[in-house]
Design a protein around this motif. Structure first.
Motif, PDB file in Angstrom:
ATOM      1  N   SER A   8     -15.090  -2.008   4.742  1.00 11.17           N
ATOM      2  CA  SER A   8     -14.214  -2.855   5.558  1.00 11.17           C
ATOM      3  C   SER A   8     -13.220  -3.629   4.694  1.00 11.17           C
ATOM      4  CB  SER A   8     -15.040  -3.812   6.406  1.00 11.17           C
ATOM      5  OG  SER A   8     -15.809  -3.094   7.351  1.00 11.17           O
ATOM      6  N   ILE A   9     -13.661  -4.096   3.539  1.00 15.53           N
ATOM      7  CA  ILE A   9     -12.770  -4.821   2.624  1.00 15.53           C
ATOM      8  C   ILE A   9     -11.686  -3.881   2.095  1.00 15.53           C
ATOM      9  CG2 ILE A   9     -12.616  -6.035   0.402  1.00 15.53           C
ATOM     10  CD1 ILE A   9     -15.577  -7.005   1.032  1.00 15.53           C
ATOM     11  N   VAL A  10     -12.076  -2.673   1.711  1.00 16.98           N
ATOM     12  CA  VAL A  10     -11.107  -1.685   1.215  1.00 16.98           C
ATOM     13  C   VAL A  10     -10.066  -1.382   2.289  1.00 16.98           C
ATOM     14  CG1 VAL A  10     -10.841   0.749   0.559  1.00 16.98           C
ATOM     15  CG2 VAL A  10     -12.617  -0.654  -0.516  1.00 16.98           C
ATOM     16  N   GLU A  36      -3.203  -4.497   4.371  1.00 16.20           N
ATOM     17  CA  GLU A  36      -2.366  -5.631   3.961  1.00 16.20           C
ATOM     18  C   GLU A  36      -1.532  -5.334   2.717  1.00 16.20           C
ATOM     19  OE1 GLU A  36      -4.318  -9.426   3.747  1.00 16.20           O
ATOM     20  OE2 GLU A  36      -5.541  -9.002   5.529  1.00 16.20           O
ATOM     21  N   GLY A  37      -1.627  -4.116   2.207  1.00 18.57           N
ATOM     22  CA  GLY A  37      -0.848  -3.749   1.030  1.00 18.57           C
ATOM     23  C   GLY A  37      -1.360  -4.357  -0.261  1.00 18.57           C
ATOM     24  N   VAL A  38      -2.641  -4.720  -0.281  1.00 15.77           N
ATOM     25  CA  VAL A  38      -3.253  -5.292  -1.480  1.00 15.77           C
ATOM     26  C   VAL A  38      -3.930  -4.168  -2.251  1.00 15.77           C
ATOM     27  CG1 VAL A  38      -5.051  -6.843  -2.353  1.00 15.77           C
ATOM     28  CG2 VAL A  38      -3.587  -7.565  -0.445  1.00 15.77           C
ATOM     29  N   GLU A  39      -3.510  -3.964  -3.487  1.00 13.09           N
ATOM     30  CA  GLU A  39      -4.093  -2.925  -4.320  1.00 13.09           C
ATOM     31  C   GLU A  39      -5.252  -3.512  -5.135  1.00 13.09           C
ATOM     32  OE1 GLU A  39      -2.804   1.028  -6.562  1.00 13.09           O
ATOM     33  OE2 GLU A  39      -1.593  -0.043  -5.098  1.00 13.09           O
ATOM     34  N   LEU A  40      -6.456  -3.201  -4.712  1.00  9.92           N
ATOM     35  CA  LEU A  40      -7.639  -3.710  -5.408  1.00  9.92           C
ATOM     36  C   LEU A  40      -7.790  -3.038  -6.759  1.00  9.92           C
ATOM     37  CD1 LEU A  40     -10.184  -3.671  -2.436  1.00  9.92           C
ATOM     38  CD2 LEU A  40      -8.856  -5.619  -3.294  1.00  9.92           C
ATOM     39  N   THR A  41      -8.215  -3.804  -7.755  1.00  4.45           N
ATOM     40  CA  THR A  41      -8.510  -3.221  -9.063  1.00  4.45           C
ATOM     41  C   THR A  41     -10.007  -3.092  -9.273  1.00  4.45           C
ATOM     42  OG1 THR A  41      -8.344  -5.402 -10.093  1.00  4.45           O
ATOM     43  CG2 THR A  41      -6.364  -4.007 -10.135  1.00  4.45           C
ATOM     44  N   ALA A  94     -22.801 -10.978  -1.770  1.00  2.00           N
ATOM     45  CA  ALA A  94     -22.050 -11.542  -2.888  1.00  2.00           C
ATOM     46  C   ALA A  94     -20.933 -10.554  -3.216  1.00  2.00           C
ATOM     47  CB  ALA A  94     -22.950 -11.744  -4.096  1.00  2.00           C
ATOM     48  N   VAL A  95     -19.693 -11.000  -3.092  1.00  2.58           N
ATOM     49  CA  VAL A  95     -18.537 -10.124  -3.268  1.00  2.58           C
ATOM     50  C   VAL A  95     -17.781 -10.525  -4.521  1.00  2.58           C
ATOM     51  CG1 VAL A  95     -16.377  -9.304  -2.236  1.00  2.58           C
ATOM     52  CG2 VAL A  95     -18.345  -9.851  -0.771  1.00  2.58           C
ATOM     53  N   ARG A  96     -17.535  -9.532  -5.369  1.00  2.00           N
ATOM     54  CA  ARG A  96     -16.665  -9.707  -6.548  1.00  2.00           C
ATOM     55  C   ARG A  96     -15.460  -8.826  -6.321  1.00  2.00           C
ATOM     56  NH1 ARG A  96     -19.911 -10.146 -12.040  1.00  2.00           N
ATOM     57  NH2 ARG A  96     -17.784  -9.800 -12.657  1.00  2.00           N
ATOM     58  N   VAL A  97     -14.290  -9.432  -6.275  1.00  2.59           N
ATOM     59  CA  VAL A  97     -13.078  -8.687  -5.953  1.00  2.59           C
ATOM     60  C   VAL A  97     -11.934  -9.127  -6.864  1.00  2.59           C
ATOM     61  CG1 VAL A  97     -12.458 -10.332  -4.110  1.00  2.59           C
ATOM     62  CG2 VAL A  97     -11.538  -7.991  -4.052  1.00  2.59           C
ATOM     63  N   GLN A  98     -11.109  -8.160  -7.248  1.00  2.00           N
ATOM     64  CA  GLN A  98      -9.943  -8.441  -8.077  1.00  2.00           C
ATOM     65  C   GLN A  98      -8.790  -7.568  -7.628  1.00  2.00           C
ATOM     66  OE1 GLN A  98     -11.463  -7.655 -12.045  1.00  2.00           O
ATOM     67  NE2 GLN A  98     -11.765  -9.845 -12.411  1.00  2.00           N
ATOM     68  N   ALA A  99      -7.598  -8.142  -7.727  1.00  2.00           N
ATOM     69  CA  ALA A  99      -6.357  -7.416  -7.465  1.00  2.00           C
ATOM     70  C   ALA A  99      -5.266  -8.086  -8.281  1.00  2.00           C
ATOM     71  CB  ALA A  99      -6.018  -7.453  -5.979  1.00  2.00           C
ATOM     72  N   ASN A 100      -4.547  -7.299  -9.049  1.00  2.00           N
ATOM     73  CA  ASN A 100      -3.492  -7.858  -9.904  1.00  2.00           C
ATOM     74  C   ASN A 100      -2.448  -8.589  -9.076  1.00  2.00           C
ATOM     75  OD1 ASN A 100      -4.656  -6.850 -12.254  1.00  2.00           O
ATOM     76  ND2 ASN A 100      -3.511  -4.927 -12.141  1.00  2.00           N
ATOM     77  N   GLY A 101      -2.141  -9.818  -9.510  1.00  2.00           N
ATOM     78  CA  GLY A 101      -1.072 -10.585  -8.889  1.00  2.00           C
ATOM     79  C   GLY A 101      -1.399 -11.178  -7.526  1.00  2.00           C
ATOM     80  N   VAL A 102      -2.663 -11.095  -7.101  1.00  2.00           N
ATOM     81  CA  VAL A 102      -3.044 -11.640  -5.796  1.00  2.00           C
ATOM     82  C   VAL A 102      -3.869 -12.908  -6.035  1.00  2.00           C
ATOM     83  CG1 VAL A 102      -4.235 -11.198  -3.620  1.00  2.00           C
ATOM     84  CG2 VAL A 102      -3.061  -9.320  -4.803  1.00  2.00           C
ATOM     85  N   PRO A 103      -3.408 -14.028  -5.486  1.00  2.00           N
ATOM     86  CA  PRO A 103      -4.138 -15.291  -5.711  1.00  2.00           C
ATOM     87  C   PRO A 103      -5.562 -15.226  -5.151  1.00  2.00           C
ATOM     88  CG  PRO A 103      -1.992 -15.694  -4.677  1.00  2.00           C
ATOM     89  CD  PRO A 103      -2.219 -14.216  -4.673  1.00  2.00           C
ATOM     90  N   PRO A 104      -6.504 -15.883  -5.819  1.00  2.00           N
ATOM     91  CA  PRO A 104      -7.899 -15.874  -5.370  1.00  2.00           C
ATOM     92  C   PRO A 104      -8.071 -16.309  -3.913  1.00  2.00           C
ATOM     93  CG  PRO A 104      -7.763 -16.840  -7.546  1.00  2.00           C
ATOM     94  CD  PRO A 104      -6.356 -16.624  -7.084  1.00  2.00           C
ATOM     95  N   GLU A 105      -7.303 -17.302  -3.463  1.00  2.00           N
ATOM     96  CA  GLU A 105      -7.458 -17.757  -2.087  1.00  2.00           C
ATOM     97  C   GLU A 105      -7.061 -16.671  -1.082  1.00  2.00           C
ATOM     98  OE1 GLU A 105      -3.650 -19.318  -3.867  1.00  2.00           O
ATOM     99  OE2 GLU A 105      -5.746 -19.548  -4.414  1.00  2.00           O
ATOM    100  N   ARG A 106      -6.064 -15.850  -1.413  1.00  2.00           N
ATOM    101  CA  ARG A 106      -5.688 -14.739  -0.523  1.00  2.00           C
ATOM    102  C   ARG A 106      -6.798 -13.685  -0.509  1.00  2.00           C
ATOM    103  NH1 ARG A 106      -0.875 -10.307  -0.611  1.00  2.00           N
ATOM    104  NH2 ARG A 106      -1.379  -9.430   1.424  1.00  2.00           N
ATOM    105  N   LEU A 107      -7.383 -13.401  -1.681  1.00  2.00           N
ATOM    106  CA  LEU A 107      -8.480 -12.432  -1.733  1.00  2.00           C
ATOM    107  C   LEU A 107      -9.687 -12.938  -0.948  1.00  2.00           C
ATOM    108  CD1 LEU A 107      -8.337 -11.199  -5.439  1.00  2.00           C
ATOM    109  CD2 LEU A 107      -7.749  -9.914  -3.368  1.00  2.00           C
TER     110      LEU A 107
END
Length: 175
Positions: A83-85, A91-96, A132-145
């Motif tokens: 669901s997160i993916v 939303e056009g967020v490229e997860l790393t 417990a979710v660990r998520v990263q995306a270049n250039g995306v602020p933590p609050e948006r993630l």
């Protein structure tokens, strides 16, 4: 599949569902579990996929396979991850990177039908369920993630079933 491919697929499905909402209702593929001896069970999907499980040694199993409780947590974590993916792609967020860990605490006394010191039946189901979710995306602020993850998990089917305590209809054919 790329994020772009996922986003395009979601847009096509959403367009159909907006025109014909009734097409969103469907029967989910059944999971059929068959006892194979001892405490071993094999769950099967109509496509031929099979997942064996067993109980730990202390409960009469061999302890060499995953338990049904672990399969529950695996389904919970996998559903939330998917669901997160999908939400990120929409939303056009490229997860790393993305990792979702499902944990819980259980009391074996409930499985054995035991009662607590006060005479109350011990709950057989898991308690203290957590994701417990660990998520990263270049250039995306933590609050948006964080907002993306919270929204996605909020509409994820298995977490929703757990949160809503979906009623279970039990049908028994004995004979």
């Amino acid at each position: 599949m790329t994020q772009q491919h996922i986003a395009e697929a979601l847009q096509r499905v959403q367009a159909v569902l907006q025109r014909r909402p009734e097409t969103g209702l469907h029967e989910d593929g059944p999971a059929t579990a068959r006892w194979t001896g001892g405490t071993r069970v094999v769950a099967s999907h109509a496509n031929g996929t099979q997942v064996p499980s067993d109980m730990p040694n202390e409960l009469g199993g061999t302890g060499d396979l995953v338990t049904p409780g672990w399969l529950f947590r695996a389904g919970l974590a996998s559903c939330a991850t998917t669901s997160i993916v999908m939400a990120a792609a929409a939303e056009g967020v490229e997860l790393t990177s993305l990792e979702v860990k499902a944990t819980s605490r259980s009391d074996t006394r409930g499985l054995l039908g035991m009662r607590d010191a006060d005479g109350q039946a011990v709950n057989a189901g898991p308690g203290d369920v957590q994701l417990a979710v660990r998520v990263q995306a270049n250039g995306v602020p933590p609050e948006r993630l964080r907002a993306l993850v919270q929204s996605a998990v909020g509409r994820s089917p298995i977490p929703n079933a757990l949160q809503a305590a979906t009623p279970l209809a039990l049908r028994i054919d004995a004979g």
